[in-house]
Design an enzyme around this catalytic site. Structure first.
Site, mmCIF file in Angstrom:
data_model
loop_
_atom_site.group_PDB
_atom_site.id
_atom_site.type_symbol
_atom_site.label_atom_id
_atom_site.label_comp_id
_atom_site.label_asym_id
_atom_site.label_seq_id
_atom_site.Cartn_x
_atom_site.Cartn_y
_atom_site.Cartn_z
ATOM 1 C CE1 TYR A 36 -2.910 -2.796 0.123
ATOM 2 C CE2 TYR A 36 -3.523 -1.892 1.936
ATOM 3 C CZ TYR A 36 -4.282 -2.966 1.566
ATOM 4 O OH TYR A 36 -4.748 -3.637 0.729
ATOM 5 C CG ASN A 37 -0.353 4.507 -1.213
ATOM 6 O OD1 ASN A 37 -0.674 4.629 -2.153
ATOM 7 N ND2 ASN A 37 -1.477 4.285 0.259
#
Length: 326
Positions: free
Chosen positions: A60-61
């Protein structure tokens, strides 16, 4: 807020989980604007509402989501008061062993994730995606070693074929290894294919569901328009949704959601969450939020008990998609 064991384990979680795909997405998505300072009020609001379950992933990111949890949530509350789950398996860098569920990547990844999360242990360590090379024996033996090291308390799985998840469970039972306690799959009112095999497997084996996208990228909140786009930033900037994504039966379900919501004086999103929470296999839907009001609304949905007639009304229009060819 209500609380319950996750699957057949002794881990108690809030019936709603706050998901972290938007944490650290500032500048990357039209609807993802959260870095440290923007995320802090969301964690505080979640804690005030009684939410104790938080989910993220290494991918995630590119790790930023985990870093933000370490910089905010972990410093707000005693560590043992919250349940933090994260995932591993999707490529993190353009190197041969920076992807998958082989022992080398799992061992390296868990140490990097602990560092980003600023914690000594991860409550639930989930296989985000399988790879085509690693045998289930290597993966499960490695996960068990990580649990025995004290770095992880429980393990789980995410999107995969039901037979693959069954192999994980069987290997654990056969060898006395750490057994998966949860499955994070795609499941909501307009995406119910998991009912055919995965959900049945989880119910039989005592595995709790923690589905992602419980509102189908906001569609079940009733904010999408048939002609395209919608009334929120995400609906207007969602590159995943193409013309024809939603079927006539999906729009019929939304219409019924709205009717039930109006009759009850609640929102369509709350009814959609209440439907998920009515399922016996359900642990905690993973809810994203781009406003504090969305968090408050989602938490209130935990108190809604749908009638059998309401559940039937919501489920009747659904048309199951053909199973993919193996």
């Amino acid at each position: 807020m209500k609380y319950a064991p996750l699957g057949r384990s002794g881990l108690i979680v809030s019936r709603l989980c706050l998901g972290g795909n938007s944490w650290g997405a500032k500048g990357r998505r039209g609807w993802g604007k959260f870095d440290v300072e923007e995320s802090r009020p969301y964690f505080r609001k979640a804690l005030d509402l009684g939410i104790t379950f938080f989910d993220t992933a290494d991918t995630y990111n590119f790790g930023r989501s985990e870093e933000i949890i370490g910089e905010t949530l972990v410093k707000m509350v005693p560590r043992d008061d919250v349940v933090i789950s994260t995932k591993v398996g999707i490529r993190m860098a353009d190197k041969p062993n920076e992807v998958g569920v082989g022992r080398k990547h799992l061992m390296r990844s868990v140490d990097a994730q602990l560092k980003r999360l600023q914690t000594d242990y991860i409550d639930v360590f989930q296989i985000h995606r399988l790879d085509p090379h690693t045998p289930v024996e290597e993966m499960m033996d490695s996960l068990d070693q990580i649990v025995r090291s004290g770095k992880v308390r429980y393990v789980g799985g995410s999107t995969m074929p039901a037979y693959k998840f069954a192999q994980m469970i069987m290997r654990a039972d056969w060898r006395g290894l750490a057994r998966p306690i949860c499955m994070q799959n795609l499941y909501n009112l307009i995406q119910r294919e998991e009912e055919a095999e995965m959900n049945r497997l989880c119910l039989e084996q005592g595995v709790g569901l923690i589905p992602y996208s419980p509102l189908a990228r906001g569609f079940l909140a009733g904010n999408r328009l048939r002609e395209g786009g919608g009334t929120t930033e995400r609906s207007r900037n969602d590159a995943v949704v193409k013309p024809g994504t939603y079927r006539d039966c999906d729009w019929e379900i939304v219409d019924r959601l709205k009717a039930i919501a109006t009759a009850r004086g609640v929102t369509p999103a709350q009814v959609a969450l209440a439907w998920l929470l009515s399922k016996p296999v359900m642990g905690a839907p993973i809810m994203g939020a781009t406003s504090l009001e969305q968090l408050e609304s989602a938490a209130a949905a935990v108190e809604i008990a749908l009638t059998a007639d309401e559940v039937k009304s919501l489920e009747t229009p659904y048309a199951f998609r053909p199973a993919p060819v193996a």
